[in-house]
Design a protein around this motif. Sequence first.
Motif, PDB file in Angstrom:
ATOM      1  N   ALA A   1      -8.504  -1.588 -19.159  1.00 38.74           N
ATOM      2  CA  ALA A   1      -7.653  -2.781 -19.385  1.00 38.74           C
ATOM      3  C   ALA A   1      -8.358  -3.484 -18.263  1.00 38.74           C
ATOM      4  N   LEU A   2      -8.166  -4.994 -18.349  1.00 42.25           N
ATOM      5  CA  LEU A   2      -8.762  -6.092 -17.381  1.00 42.25           C
ATOM      6  C   LEU A   2      -7.496  -6.741 -16.693  1.00 42.25           C
ATOM      7  N   LEU A   3      -7.596  -6.924 -15.449  1.00 43.10           N
ATOM      8  CA  LEU A   3      -6.801  -7.874 -14.798  1.00 43.10           C
ATOM      9  C   LEU A   3      -7.372  -9.265 -14.340  1.00 43.10           C
ATOM     10  N   SER A   4      -6.454  -9.927 -14.395  1.00 42.84           N
ATOM     11  CA  SER A   4      -6.891 -11.401 -13.600  1.00 42.84           C
ATOM     12  C   SER A   4      -5.492 -11.884 -13.163  1.00 42.84           C
TER      13      SER A   4
ATOM     14  N   LYS B   1       0.994  -1.242   0.041  1.00 47.97           N
ATOM     15  CA  LYS B   1       0.028   0.095  -0.074  1.00 47.97           C
ATOM     16  C   LYS B   1       0.806   1.309   0.048  1.00 47.97           C
ATOM     17  N   GLY B   2       0.515   2.067  -0.930  1.00 51.74           N
ATOM     18  CA  GLY B   2       1.449   3.297  -1.079  1.00 51.74           C
ATOM     19  C   GLY B   2       2.171   3.293  -2.255  1.00 51.74           C
ATOM     20  N   ASN B   3       2.480   2.115  -2.949  1.00 51.08           N
ATOM     21  CA  ASN B   3       3.197   2.059  -3.938  1.00 51.08           C
ATOM     22  C   ASN B   3       2.462   2.106  -5.149  1.00 51.08           C
ATOM     23  N   ASP B   4       3.082   2.542  -6.211  1.00 51.82           N
ATOM     24  CA  ASP B   4       2.507   2.570  -7.576  1.00 51.82           C
ATOM     25  C   ASP B   4       3.366   1.781  -8.648  1.00 51.82           C
ATOM     26  N   ILE B   5       2.439   1.059  -9.517  1.00 57.38           N
ATOM     27  CA  ILE B   5       3.034   0.714 -10.712  1.00 57.38           C
ATOM     28  C   ILE B   5       2.226   1.367 -12.042  1.00 57.38           C
ATOM     29  N   GLU B   6       2.952   2.107 -12.931  1.00 59.21           N
ATOM     30  CA  GLU B   6       2.295   2.897 -13.960  1.00 59.21           C
ATOM     31  C   GLU B   6       2.638   2.435 -15.223  1.00 59.21           C
ATOM     32  N   VAL B   7       1.797   1.954 -15.980  1.00 61.87           N
ATOM     33  CA  VAL B   7       1.741   1.479 -17.245  1.00 61.87           C
ATOM     34  C   VAL B   7       1.631   2.563 -18.240  1.00 61.87           C
TER      35      VAL B   7
ATOM     36  N   GLY C   1       4.661 -13.014  -3.508  1.00 61.24           N
ATOM     37  CA  GLY C   1       3.528 -13.035  -2.421  1.00 61.24           C
ATOM     38  C   GLY C   1       2.087 -13.335  -2.926  1.00 61.24           C
ATOM     39  N   HIS C   2       1.322 -13.521  -2.071  1.00 61.45           N
ATOM     40  CA  HIS C   2       0.169 -13.889  -2.560  1.00 61.45           C
ATOM     41  C   HIS C   2      -0.819 -12.678  -2.462  1.00 61.45           C
ATOM     42  N   TYR C   3      -1.435 -12.061  -3.530  1.00 57.27           N
ATOM     43  CA  TYR C   3      -2.368 -11.223  -3.553  1.00 57.27           C
ATOM     44  C   TYR C   3      -3.662 -11.326  -4.148  1.00 57.27           C
ATOM     45  N   ALA C   4      -4.751 -11.152  -3.483  1.00 56.10           N
ATOM     46  CA  ALA C   4      -6.148 -11.224  -3.905  1.00 56.10           C
ATOM     47  C   ALA C   4      -6.652 -10.300  -5.188  1.00 56.10           C
ATOM     48  N   ARG C   5      -7.454 -10.630  -5.895  1.00 51.40           N
ATOM     49  CA  ARG C   5      -7.809  -9.652  -6.863  1.00 51.40           C
ATOM     50  C   ARG C   5      -8.205  -8.447  -6.414  1.00 51.40           C
ATOM     51  N   SER C   6      -9.156  -8.664  -5.075  1.00 50.96           N
ATOM     52  CA  SER C   6      -9.875  -7.652  -4.868  1.00 50.96           C
ATOM     53  C   SER C   6      -8.784  -6.591  -3.945  1.00 50.96           C
ATOM     54  N   SER C   7      -7.663  -6.934  -3.655  1.00 50.71           N
ATOM     55  CA  SER C   7      -6.464  -6.232  -3.144  1.00 50.71           C
ATOM     56  C   SER C   7      -5.817  -5.419  -4.147  1.00 50.71           C
ATOM     57  N   LEU C   8      -6.237  -5.523  -5.559  1.00 52.18           N
ATOM     58  CA  LEU C   8      -5.421  -4.819  -6.520  1.00 52.18           C
ATOM     59  C   LEU C   8      -6.551  -3.852  -7.113  1.00 52.18           C
ATOM     60  N   ASP C   9      -6.049  -2.686  -7.408  1.00 50.74           N
ATOM     61  CA  ASP C   9      -6.711  -1.638  -8.285  1.00 50.74           C
ATOM     62  C   ASP C   9      -5.845  -1.311  -9.312  1.00 50.74           C
ATOM     63  N   PHE C  10      -6.571  -1.129 -10.720  1.00 49.31           N
ATOM     64  CA  PHE C  10      -5.926  -0.980 -12.113  1.00 49.31           C
ATOM     65  C   PHE C  10      -6.913   0.172 -12.414  1.00 49.31           C
ATOM     66  N   ASP C  11      -6.328   1.439 -12.455  1.00 52.52           N
ATOM     67  CA  ASP C  11      -7.058   2.590 -12.877  1.00 52.52           C
ATOM     68  C   ASP C  11      -6.533   3.246 -14.016  1.00 52.52           C
ATOM     69  N   HIS C  12      -6.801   3.561 -15.185  1.00 49.52           N
ATOM     70  CA  HIS C  12      -5.811   4.253 -16.405  1.00 49.52           C
ATOM     71  C   HIS C  12      -4.510   3.996 -16.204  1.00 49.52           C
ATOM     72  N   GLY C  13      -4.189   2.588 -16.071  1.00 47.53           N
ATOM     73  CA  GLY C  13      -2.771   2.510 -16.272  1.00 47.53           C
ATOM     74  C   GLY C  13      -2.127   2.362 -15.076  1.00 47.53           C
TER      75      GLY C  13
ATOM     76  N   THR D   1      -2.335  -1.212  -4.821  1.00 47.83           N
ATOM     77  CA  THR D   1      -2.739  -2.374  -3.989  1.00 47.83           C
ATOM     78  C   THR D   1      -2.985  -2.153  -2.354  1.00 47.83           C
ATOM     79  N   ASP D   2      -3.663  -2.989  -1.853  1.00 48.38           N
ATOM     80  CA  ASP D   2      -3.744  -3.034  -0.410  1.00 48.38           C
ATOM     81  C   ASP D   2      -2.675  -3.845   0.410  1.00 48.38           C
ATOM     82  N   GLY D   3      -2.073  -4.546  -0.426  1.00 47.95           N
ATOM     83  CA  GLY D   3      -1.106  -5.451   0.064  1.00 47.95           C
ATOM     84  C   GLY D   3      -1.549  -6.953  -0.053  1.00 47.95           C
ATOM     85  N   PRO D   4      -0.302  -7.795   0.090  1.00 52.93           N
ATOM     86  CA  PRO D   4      -0.623  -9.214  -0.144  1.00 52.93           C
ATOM     87  C   PRO D   4      -1.239  -9.531   1.155  1.00 52.93           C
ATOM     88  N   SER D   5      -1.813 -10.828   0.935  1.00 54.00           N
ATOM     89  CA  SER D   5      -2.349 -11.556   2.164  1.00 54.00           C
ATOM     90  C   SER D   5      -2.298 -13.066   1.956  1.00 54.00           C
TER      91      SER D   5
END
Length: 299
Positions: free
Chosen positions: A241-244, A227-233, A271-283, A287-291
């Motif tokens: 775009a869609l994530l799986s 949480k607090g980090n960003d990955i920008e595409v 680590g293990h990330y649930a789809r619900s912990s990831l948000d992808f908005d305009h590239g 994340t809320d972090g791994p779980s």
Amino acid sequence: GARALLSDVTLGKQQSGEGNISVDRGKLSVSGTMTLGEKGEGTLSITNVHAVELKKLVLGVSASGDGTVDVSKAQLNVGKSVTIGENGSGIIALHSGGFFEGDHVTIGGKGKLTVDSLSGAMAGATLSGVTKIEKDGLLAVKGHNAGATLAPADVLGRISVSDGGSVLLTKAIVGDGEITIGKHGILDLQGANHGVDIRFAASGKAATLVLDHADLLDHAIIKGFAKGNDIEVTDLAHDDALLSVARRGANTVVTIRDEDGHKLGALTLAGHYARSSLDFDHGNLTTDGPSKAAVHNDA
């Protein structure tokens, strides 16, 4: 100031020897090789100089050799090749107002290239040709006005960027080393990454990884994404775009697809990330972090 035009220079030739050159408001040009710390200690200090011009620079030749270059409010240019810690120790330290341009730079196992602007003015390094960072070698960029630009790079050691500093990699990188992004650090990849892992430091809040394209990290692992980090595409900044996500051993593979289901790229997160912990908005991926929860293949 005074001006010196030299062919070859060696400081610290003998094991017990020490040699120093200080350039302050003067001019220095070396048409051959400058060697600092062949077996002993050699230091070049550059201050308040428009440009010091060297053809070839070698620091720390033998195991006992120790070479140092300090650059402040000055420019150092090396046209042919730079070796920082050939078999011994070597460091090029760029302080506020210090700039370095070098071709075919090798940072040895006991070598460091540091870019530090924490005390104020800008500092920067531009490395052309192939940059090689050998195991235990380090390129460190620190401070809001500090930056480093690399072309192709072979990274067996480590690159570190933090405190508002930025590292731009314009071409493909290879190796089994690591790039660490600390607090407010920015890493910008414009070329493919073939195996160099990327780590968000534990203290790396507001750290950013920028990818020009979604398919640049198919062969590398991203560690410490929190949480607090960003990955920008950047090429998806204006697209939907869609994530799986899919669990793969101790990692999570995040696949990015366009609206028609075509794969654009994939990111492997340690680590293990649930789809619900990831948000992808305009590239922009956050994340809320791994779980420890199970990771499902959901879109």
